[in-house]
Enzyme design. Structure first.
Site, mmCIF file in Angstrom:
data_model
loop_
_atom_site.group_PDB
_atom_site.id
_atom_site.type_symbol
_atom_site.label_atom_id
_atom_site.label_comp_id
_atom_site.label_asym_id
_atom_site.label_seq_id
_atom_site.Cartn_x
_atom_site.Cartn_y
_atom_site.Cartn_z
ATOM 1 N N GLU A 147 42.180 4.290 0.354
ATOM 2 C CA GLU A 147 42.545 3.725 -0.946
ATOM 3 C C GLU A 147 42.376 2.208 -0.957
ATOM 4 O O GLU A 147 41.823 1.626 -1.903
ATOM 5 C CB GLU A 147 43.993 4.090 -1.292
ATOM 6 C CG GLU A 147 44.236 5.589 -1.378
ATOM 7 C CD GLU A 147 44.662 6.207 -0.050
ATOM 8 O OE1 GLU A 147 45.405 7.196 -0.081
ATOM 9 O OE2 GLU A 147 44.249 5.694 1.015
ATOM 10 N N ALA A 180 30.634 30.274 26.941
ATOM 11 C CA ALA A 180 29.171 30.322 27.022
ATOM 12 C C ALA A 180 28.825 31.484 27.941
ATOM 13 O O ALA A 180 29.099 31.435 29.145
ATOM 14 C CB ALA A 180 28.611 29.014 27.562
ATOM 15 N N ALA A 236 26.598 36.966 40.271
ATOM 16 C CA ALA A 236 27.366 37.472 41.407
ATOM 17 C C ALA A 236 27.488 36.437 42.521
ATOM 18 O O ALA A 236 28.478 36.413 43.257
ATOM 19 C CB ALA A 236 26.714 38.750 41.945
ATOM 20 N N SER A 290 25.977 29.389 37.684
ATOM 21 C CA SER A 290 26.270 29.456 36.255
ATOM 22 C C SER A 290 25.478 28.444 35.429
ATOM 23 O O SER A 290 25.633 28.406 34.210
ATOM 24 C CB SER A 290 27.772 29.230 36.015
ATOM 25 O OG SER A 290 28.166 27.957 36.501
ATOM 26 N N THR A 349 38.087 25.513 37.767
ATOM 27 C CA THR A 349 36.825 25.050 37.204
ATOM 28 C C THR A 349 36.533 23.621 37.628
ATOM 29 O O THR A 349 35.395 23.271 37.958
ATOM 30 C CB THR A 349 36.871 25.149 35.668
ATOM 31 O OG1 THR A 349 36.989 26.520 35.285
ATOM 32 C CG2 THR A 349 35.619 24.567 35.040
ATOM 33 N N THR A 378 40.170 32.131 33.832
ATOM 34 C CA THR A 378 41.615 32.215 34.035
ATOM 35 C C THR A 378 42.364 31.469 32.944
ATOM 36 O O THR A 378 43.309 31.995 32.334
ATOM 37 C CB THR A 378 41.998 31.647 35.416
ATOM 38 O OG1 THR A 378 41.321 32.381 36.434
ATOM 39 C CG2 THR A 378 43.497 31.745 35.645
ATOM 40 N N ALA A 418 44.698 32.817 29.806
ATOM 41 C CA ALA A 418 46.077 32.350 29.683
ATOM 42 C C ALA A 418 46.380 31.895 28.260
ATOM 43 O O ALA A 418 47.437 32.219 27.696
ATOM 44 C CB ALA A 418 46.331 31.218 30.672
#
Length: 342
Positions: free
Chosen positions: A45, A156, A166, A170, A198, A264, A268
């Site tokens: 404003e 992803a 396996a 990644s 991670t 994990t 959660a």
């Protein structure tokens, strides 16, 4: 109001303050425009009243003569003094005759501007364009109404739901197009959260980068949840309680947190019912084995599955991005003043 939304979108998506746009009209002609550029800068404003933004067919001025004008604002003008003065008083002092507001301000500290404007004899209309503004400000509005950050869970995966092969590899499941989109998303959130697993296994940078690889202007707070060691420059929240983590982030005025896993932490937050939206980048890759995107949710039968509401599906190079809504019990989206006219 549509123009006010366009102006608001020029402001930063991240941060404790919302994106706000304002248009000043007299006899249907735009005489001033403004938007909020972030904490500590002029609110929309005041920016519009300053005249520093050229309007169509005009040039910047020292100030706008707003006597008798209408101010169209995406969010209720604030009624408190923080780093800047109250916008409500600025509009009153400018002599506007009418203020059109899309959504009331849910912040108990800043709200109440509409009542003060009416007390000063200014006509106030609330609810015009509310749906459009609610969508634009959803993470901020939900976070302020709830007192807890809006949570986006990012996944992803391969076509068969794997986030790693396996052997644990990644990088990279998804395409450069998907990764570019994810970086743009990071640049719009206040914090990114991962678990210590991670953080230790992948050593992610969790930075936001532009398509050319340079750092984005905004970098989110990097958060790790868990009891094991973590990078020293990250915010470490001990324990494994997602609600406790969100409480810590709320104290830091984090409005939008991006949970990037792994499986994990993702599970959660889902088990705790604390996810608002799930964004899943799906690559046309099949592994047949490897780690699943989400760990056990305690669901034993299909009928009890967590079913989401798809909001959008788009193609990113060879990948597909699915945006889906999680219905939370404390969902407070869309709560705005039902007063369409006054």
């Amino acid at each position: 109001m549509t123009r006010a939304v366009e102006l608001a979108l020029r402001g930063p998506a991240a941060g404790p303050n919302p994106r706000v746009g304002c248009v000043l009209l007299r006899d249907g002609v735009v005489i001033g425009e403004g938007w909020h550029r972030g904490a500590g800068t002029a609110h929309a404003e005041v920016d519009a009243l300053s005249g520093r933004q050229p309007v169509p067919g005009g040039r910047p001025a020292n100030s706008v003569d707003a006597r008798g004008a209408t101010a169209v604002v995406t969010l209720e003008p604030c009624a408190h003094t923080g780093r800047t003065g109250p916008c409500t008083q600025a509009l009153i002092d400018a002599g506007v005759a009418r203020v059109v507001i899309a959504v009331p301000d849910p912040n108990p500290v800043a709200g109440g501007g509409a009542a003060l404007l009416r007390a000063a004899g200014i006509e106030v209309v609330v609810g015009v364009g509310a749906e459009q503004v609610e969508a634009m400000l959803e993470p901020w509005l939900v976070a302020v109404r709830r007192g807890q950050p809006f949570v986006t869970l990012k996944l992803a995966t391969t076509l068969d739901g794997r986030v790693a092969a396996a052997d644990g590899s990644s990088r990279w499941i998804t395409s450069p197009e998907s990764r570019a989109h994810a970086h743009a998303l990071r640049a719009e959130v206040d914090a990114i959260l991962v678990g210590t697993g991670t953080a230790l296994a992948d050593r992610p940078a969790l930075t936001a980068r532009t398509p050319d690889g340079s750092p984005a202007a905004h970098q989110p707070l990097r958060v790790v949840l868990g009891d094991r060691a973590a990078p020293g420059d990250w915010l470490r929240i001990t324990g494994h309680d997602p609600a406790a983590a969100l409480a810590v982030l709320a104290e830091r005025e984090v409005r939008h947190v991006l949970v990037e896993g792994g499986p994990t932490v993702s599970a959660a937050f889902l088990r705790a019912g604390l996810v608002d939206r799930v964004l899943t980048y799906v690559a046309p890759v099949l592994l047949g084995a490897g780690r699943s995107a989400v760990e056990d949710l305690g669901i034993g039968t299909l009928a009890d599955g967590l079913r989401l509401a798809t909001e959008d599906v788009r193609r990113l190079g060879p990948d597909v991005l699915v945006s889906a809504r999680v219905r939370r019990e404390d969902d407070v989206r869309g709560r705005h003043d039902s007063e369409e006219t006054h």
